[in-house]
Write an enzyme that holds these catalytic residues in place. Structure first.
Site, PDB file in Angstrom:
ATOM      1  N   GLU A 252      48.220  34.362  39.383  1.00 64.75           N
ATOM      2  CA  GLU A 252      47.189  33.649  38.606  1.00 64.75           C
ATOM      3  C   GLU A 252      47.852  32.801  37.538  1.00 64.75           C
ATOM      4  O   GLU A 252      48.766  33.254  36.844  1.00 64.75           O
ATOM      5  CB  GLU A 252      46.250  34.620  37.866  1.00 64.75           C
ATOM      6  CG  GLU A 252      45.196  35.254  38.713  1.00 64.75           C
ATOM      7  CD  GLU A 252      44.319  36.212  37.913  1.00 64.75           C
ATOM      8  OE1 GLU A 252      44.034  35.942  36.723  1.00 64.75           O
ATOM      9  OE2 GLU A 252      43.924  37.240  38.481  1.00 64.75           O
TER      10      GLU A 252
ATOM     11  N   HIS B 153      40.373  44.898  41.489  1.00 67.17           N
ATOM     12  CA  HIS B 153      40.398  43.893  40.412  1.00 67.17           C
ATOM     13  C   HIS B 153      39.205  44.135  39.473  1.00 67.17           C
ATOM     14  O   HIS B 153      38.174  43.472  39.566  1.00 67.17           O
ATOM     15  CB  HIS B 153      40.337  42.485  41.033  1.00 67.17           C
ATOM     16  CG  HIS B 153      40.619  41.347  40.089  1.00 67.17           C
ATOM     17  ND1 HIS B 153      41.521  40.334  40.372  1.00 67.17           N
ATOM     18  CD2 HIS B 153      40.101  41.038  38.881  1.00 67.17           C
ATOM     19  CE1 HIS B 153      41.550  39.464  39.371  1.00 67.17           C
ATOM     20  NE2 HIS B 153      40.688  39.862  38.454  1.00 67.17           N
TER      21      HIS B 153
ATOM     22  N   ASN C  56      45.052  44.784  39.948  1.00 65.96           N
ATOM     23  CA  ASN C  56      45.187  43.607  39.094  1.00 65.96           C
ATOM     24  C   ASN C  56      45.301  44.002  37.622  1.00 65.96           C
ATOM     25  O   ASN C  56      44.460  44.732  37.103  1.00 65.96           O
ATOM     26  CB  ASN C  56      43.961  42.702  39.249  1.00 65.96           C
ATOM     27  CG  ASN C  56      44.110  41.398  38.479  1.00 65.96           C
ATOM     28  OD1 ASN C  56      44.951  40.572  38.821  1.00 65.96           O
ATOM     29  ND2 ASN C  56      43.328  41.225  37.429  1.00 65.96           N
ATOM     30  N   GLU C  57      46.355  43.521  36.975  1.00 64.58           N
ATOM     31  CA  GLU C  57      46.506  43.638  35.522  1.00 64.58           C
ATOM     32  C   GLU C  57      46.229  45.024  34.945  1.00 64.58           C
ATOM     33  O   GLU C  57      45.318  45.192  34.114  1.00 64.58           O
ATOM     34  CB  GLU C  57      45.610  42.607  34.818  1.00 64.58           C
ATOM     35  CG  GLU C  57      45.921  41.183  35.221  1.00 64.58           C
ATOM     36  CD  GLU C  57      45.234  40.138  34.346  1.00 64.58           C
ATOM     37  OE1 GLU C  57      44.330  40.492  33.570  1.00 64.58           O
ATOM     38  OE2 GLU C  57      45.624  38.967  34.423  1.00 64.58           O
TER      39      GLU C  57
ATOM     40  N   GLN D 287      33.633  38.533  40.163  1.00 71.58           N
ATOM     41  CA  GLN D 287      33.465  37.249  39.499  1.00 71.58           C
ATOM     42  C   GLN D 287      32.799  36.173  40.366  1.00 71.58           C
ATOM     43  O   GLN D 287      32.310  35.192  39.830  1.00 71.58           O
ATOM     44  CB  GLN D 287      34.821  36.752  38.985  1.00 71.58           C
ATOM     45  CG  GLN D 287      35.350  37.634  37.859  1.00 71.58           C
ATOM     46  CD  GLN D 287      36.707  37.178  37.362  1.00 71.58           C
ATOM     47  OE1 GLN D 287      37.725  37.578  37.893  1.00 71.58           O
ATOM     48  NE2 GLN D 287      36.721  36.315  36.363  1.00 71.58           N
TER      49      GLN D 287
ATOM     50  N   TYR E 152      49.163  32.933  31.697  1.00 73.11           N
ATOM     51  CA  TYR E 152      48.420  31.728  31.335  1.00 73.11           C
ATOM     52  C   TYR E 152      48.977  31.022  30.105  1.00 73.11           C
ATOM     53  O   TYR E 152      48.742  29.849  29.908  1.00 73.11           O
ATOM     54  CB  TYR E 152      46.953  32.100  31.022  1.00 73.11           C
ATOM     55  CG  TYR E 152      46.153  32.534  32.216  1.00 73.11           C
ATOM     56  CD1 TYR E 152      46.250  33.821  32.720  1.00 73.11           C
ATOM     57  CD2 TYR E 152      45.302  31.641  32.848  1.00 73.11           C
ATOM     58  CE1 TYR E 152      45.510  34.217  33.821  1.00 73.11           C
ATOM     59  CE2 TYR E 152      44.551  32.032  33.949  1.00 73.11           C
ATOM     60  CZ  TYR E 152      44.654  33.312  34.434  1.00 73.11           C
ATOM     61  OH  TYR E 152      43.924  33.694  35.526  1.00 73.11           O
TER      62      TYR E 152
ATOM     63  N   ASP F 223      25.331  39.254  38.979  1.00 71.47           N
ATOM     64  CA  ASP F 223      24.385  39.645  40.034  1.00 71.47           C
ATOM     65  C   ASP F 223      24.398  38.679  41.222  1.00 71.47           C
ATOM     66  O   ASP F 223      24.325  39.097  42.369  1.00 71.47           O
ATOM     67  CB  ASP F 223      22.947  39.700  39.485  1.00 71.47           C
ATOM     68  CG  ASP F 223      22.730  40.923  38.585  1.00 71.47           C
ATOM     69  OD1 ASP F 223      23.696  41.666  38.349  1.00 71.47           O
ATOM     70  OD2 ASP F 223      21.587  41.108  38.117  1.00 71.47           O
TER      71      ASP F 223
ATOM     72  N   ARG G  58      43.801  34.184  47.632  1.00 70.60           N
ATOM     73  CA  ARG G  58      43.870  35.510  47.028  1.00 70.60           C
ATOM     74  C   ARG G  58      42.459  35.916  46.594  1.00 70.60           C
ATOM     75  O   ARG G  58      41.876  35.274  45.716  1.00 70.60           O
ATOM     76  CB  ARG G  58      44.801  35.498  45.812  1.00 70.60           C
ATOM     77  CG  ARG G  58      44.810  36.830  45.100  1.00 70.60           C
ATOM     78  CD  ARG G  58      45.609  36.878  43.815  1.00 70.60           C
ATOM     79  NE  ARG G  58      45.332  38.165  43.195  1.00 70.60           N
ATOM     80  CZ  ARG G  58      45.146  38.377  41.903  1.00 70.60           C
ATOM     81  NH1 ARG G  58      45.267  37.399  41.034  1.00 70.60           N
ATOM     82  NH2 ARG G  58      44.846  39.582  41.461  1.00 70.60           N
TER      83      ARG G  58
ATOM     84  N   ASN H  42      50.338  37.485  36.729  1.00 71.62           N
ATOM     85  CA  ASN H  42      49.420  36.491  36.179  1.00 71.62           C
ATOM     86  C   ASN H  42      49.923  36.113  34.798  1.00 71.62           C
ATOM     87  O   ASN H  42      50.227  36.993  33.986  1.00 71.62           O
ATOM     88  CB  ASN H  42      48.012  37.067  36.009  1.00 71.62           C
ATOM     89  CG  ASN H  42      47.437  37.608  37.310  1.00 71.62           C
ATOM     90  OD1 ASN H  42      47.905  37.264  38.392  1.00 71.62           O
ATOM     91  ND2 ASN H  42      46.409  38.441  37.190  1.00 71.62           N
TER      92      ASN H  42
ATOM     93  N   HIS I 191      24.115  44.925  32.788  1.00 70.56           N
ATOM     94  CA  HIS I 191      22.672  45.185  32.808  1.00 70.56           C
ATOM     95  C   HIS I 191      22.204  45.939  31.567  1.00 70.56           C
ATOM     96  O   HIS I 191      21.117  45.695  31.054  1.00 70.56           O
ATOM     97  CB  HIS I 191      22.295  45.995  34.066  1.00 70.56           C
ATOM     98  CG  HIS I 191      22.491  45.216  35.338  1.00 70.56           C
ATOM     99  ND1 HIS I 191      22.613  45.814  36.573  1.00 70.56           N
ATOM    100  CD2 HIS I 191      22.612  43.889  35.558  1.00 70.56           C
ATOM    101  CE1 HIS I 191      22.785  44.881  37.498  1.00 70.56           C
ATOM    102  NE2 HIS I 191      22.790  43.709  36.904  1.00 70.56           N
TER     103      HIS I 191
HETATM  104  C1  GBH Z   1      42.876  37.244  34.181  1.00 65.81           C
HETATM  105  O1  GBH Z   1      43.032  37.971  33.002  1.00 65.81           O
HETATM  106  C2  GBH Z   1      41.981  38.007  35.132  1.00 65.81           C
HETATM  107  O2  GBH Z   1      42.740  38.633  36.144  1.00 65.81           O
HETATM  108  C3  GBH Z   1      40.909  37.164  35.744  1.00 65.81           C
HETATM  109  O3  GBH Z   1      39.961  38.007  36.310  1.00 65.81           O
HETATM  110  C4  GBH Z   1      40.333  36.250  34.698  1.00 65.81           C
HETATM  111  O4  GBH Z   1      39.214  35.543  35.148  1.00 65.81           O
HETATM  112  C5  GBH Z   1      41.415  35.297  34.280  1.00 65.81           C
HETATM  113  O5  GBH Z   1      42.528  35.983  33.814  1.00 65.81           O
HETATM  114  C6  GBH Z   1      41.018  34.306  33.193  1.00 65.81           C
HETATM  115  O6  GBH Z   1      40.726  34.949  32.000  1.00 65.81           O
HETATM  116  O7  GBH Z   1      39.217  37.457  24.245  1.00 65.81           O
HETATM  117  O8  GBH Z   1      41.010  37.157  22.673  1.00 65.81           O
HETATM  118  O9  GBH Z   1      40.316  39.395  23.294  1.00 65.81           O
HETATM  119  C7  GBH Z   1      43.784  37.319  31.999  1.00 65.81           C
HETATM  120  C8  GBH Z   1      44.136  38.272  30.881  1.00 65.81           C
HETATM  121  C9  GBH Z   1      43.124  39.565  29.196  1.00 65.81           C
HETATM  122  C10 GBH Z   1      43.306  37.243  28.932  1.00 65.81           C
HETATM  123  C11 GBH Z   1      42.072  39.632  28.125  1.00 65.81           C
HETATM  124  C12 GBH Z   1      42.259  37.275  27.853  1.00 65.81           C
HETATM  125  C13 GBH Z   1      41.187  38.625  26.185  1.00 65.81           C
HETATM  126  C14 GBH Z   1      41.671  37.980  24.938  1.00 65.81           C
HETATM  127  N1  GBH Z   1      43.101  38.295  29.877  1.00 65.81           N
HETATM  128  N2  GBH Z   1      42.264  38.563  27.185  1.00 65.81           N
HETATM  129  S1  GBH Z   1      40.466  38.000  23.696  1.00 65.81           S
END
Ligand code: GBH
Length: 490
Positions: free
Chosen positions: A391, A144, A188-189, A41, A324, A74, A99, A322, A61
């Site tokens: 996260e 990750h 990760n996840e 990322q 959110y 890229d 991290r 993680n 790509h």
């Molecule tokens: C994390 O995933 C990742 O570890 C990190 O790389 C990422 O940048 C960060 O969160 C923020 O997103 O589009 O409705 O299908 C979080 C878990 C799993 C949440 C996939 C969003 C897609 C939902 N993510 N999910 S949808």
């Protein structure tokens, strides 16, 4: 509005923010604050100095329509060349830790340990050295999302050989970068990688997800055993689980059960084996029943043997996760038997109400109260393990330097975290904001901004600019306090 609240905070110490009171107790002195990123990322340098391709290089790509804005990683933030600048920013903000993740094909271009890319290894050695000389603790994620394409071509995570390939790579990381790294995160996840995020040529719902999760579990457990049993490492090794808090729609027995079942199916999928030795009972029963009715000879869940149960139990030195947002769960009728489906195995109705506070991403509703409930669930379910929030963060659209949404998010989530520590006794050891920088946000490309620091992706120099929220987070990291004047830690 933000500055007004901030002013009130300055004047009164504690303040009311919407419907919540911001916790005014200091975080413990040894509590760790940091920021997170991941290799694909932010690094760029996608084919620099001998790096091999990963699945994201190839998918971005070859299938530009897969990414909202047709973009790719890229160059991204170009942290492959600009990591010193990133570290200066971390230093300036007073971060205790950073991290970051290691790009597997940057150090092992074919995915295998017979082919080591020295410039890639040097990059991470330099990064670690630079962090340490600035008194910032490196917290390393070994994997990750950016799987080497070579391994994907051999069937990727679905292939049981993945366990050996990952184990060899993890051993290589421990041996190569291991000198006094205190915190390792293996994967990760896994839940995302094995379900919605499955970038695979063929992915069969209700089958491959169970195989993939089992492979992830065994791969992690192998890495843990190698680190502790073979290498006698003195640091700590954990996996990064993730998901939402799942709030029952009502307090009916059915909805409470549906919420708990969802927590077990998602968090417990690997959490239960790691702490209690086997998949959650409810999950085993439901998947076995449906598999049988569908005509399978054995459960699609891939039951763990007694030896496997013993092997994986206790292989999480801390509970890194993680999270959110939250969702609401309603008990629902079971789907008719037909095609296997992981969601039907779970069998509940999950949604997020429109009225919840929005971010720029539809899945990410702002629900700080859910974090406290989640911490309590983990505490009760796994005997209050040391918890590291690896996260947590929020996205807005491009161009927001006066990022009130992020300021409020950080304040309200951390307040709930502090409440969980103070009133509920949750053993939270650290918190990492996602993300240090605006990044390539997977399928959302560069349209969703999570960073404390903005990056101008139109400028070849990729200049960084601090957002308003980064100054608030700096104050938190430096004073361990969410409001202006805190009472001492308890
Ligand atoms: C994390 O995933 C990742 O570890 C990190 O790389 C990422 O940048 C960060 O969160 C923020 O997103 O589009 O409705 O299908 C979080 C878990 C799993 C949440 C996939 C969003 C897609 C939902 N993510 N999910 S949808």
């Amino acid at each position: 509005m933000t500055s007004l609240l901030y002013l009130l905070t300055l004047i009164f110490g504690a303040c009311f923010a919407g419907d919540i009171v911001i916790n005014n107790k200091k975080f413990p002195e040894n509590f760790l604050f940091g920021c997170a990123t991941s290799s694909y990322q932010i690094e760029g340098g996608w084919d620099a100095d001998g790096k091999g391709p990963n699945v994201w290089d190839n998918v971005t790509h070859e299938k530009t329509s897969f990414i909202i804005d047709g973009s790719n990683g890229d160059i991204s933030c170009d942290s492959y060349h600009k990591y010193k600048e990133d570290i200066l920013l971390l230093k300036e903000m007073g971060a205790n830790f950073y991290r970051f993740s290691i790009s597997w094909p940057r150090v092992l271009p074919t995915g295998f340990i017979d082919n080591i890319n020295q410039p890639g290894v040097d990059y991470y050695k330099n990064l670690i050295k630079e962090l340490k000389s600035n008194q910032i603790e490196p917290v390393i994620t070994i994997y990750h999302n950016d799987l080497p394409q070579s391994i994907q071509d051999l069937g990727g995570i679905k292939n049981p050989e993945f366990i050996n390939w990952f184990t060899a790579y993890a051993r290589f990381c421990f041996e190569t970068f291991g000198d006094d790294i205190r915190y390792w995160l293996t994967i990760n996840e896994p839940y995302v990688a094995c379900t919605v995020g499955f970038i695979s040529l063929v992915y069969v719902d209700g089958i491959d997800d169970y195989i993939c999760m089992k492979n992830m579990l065994m791969a992690h457990a192998n890495a843990w055993h190698i680190y502790h049993d073979d290498l006698k490492g003195t640091g700590k090794v954990g996996i990064v689980l993730n998901s939402n808090w799942f709030e029952p729609e009502t307090d009916s027995a059915e909805d409470l059960e549906a919420s708990e079942r969802t927590m077990q199916f998602i968090w417990g999928w690997l959490g239960h084996p790691l702490y209690h030795g086997d998949y959650p009972e409810i999950m085993k029963i439901r998947v076995a029943n449906r598999s049988k009715l569908e005509g399978f000879n054995e459960s699609r869940i891939q039951e763990l043997t007694n030896a496997e149960i013993e092997y994986v139990k206790g292989t999480n030195d801390f509970f890194a996760f993680n999270s959110y947002t939250s969702s609401i769960v309603r008990s629902g009728p079971d789907a008719p038997i037909g095609t296997p489906s992981h969601n039907d195995d779970l069998g509940v109705y999950i949604y997020q109400p429109d009225e919840w506070r929005n971010s720029s991403l539809s899945w990410l509703k702002v629900t700080p109260w859910g974090m406290r409930k989640l911490l309590n669930w983990i505490k009760n379910e796994y005997s209050n393990p040391p918890m590291l929030i690896s996260e947590n963060g929020v996205a807005d659209g491009p161009g927001q330097l006066n990022d009130t949404i992020r300021y409020n998010y950080i304040r309200d989530y951390l307040s709930n975290i502090r409440d969980a520590m103070e009133y509920d006794g949750a053993n939270v050891i650290g918190y990492s904001y996602w993300a240090l920088l605006d990044t390539f946000e997977w399928t959302a490309g560069y349209t969703a901004k999570f960073g404390l620091i903005s990056v101008n992706f139109d400028d070849p120099a990729r200049p960084r600019t601090r957002k308003m929220s980064s100054y608030y987070y700096e104050k938190i990291m430096k004073t361990k306090c969410l409001v202006d004047e805190c009472e001492d830690e308890i």
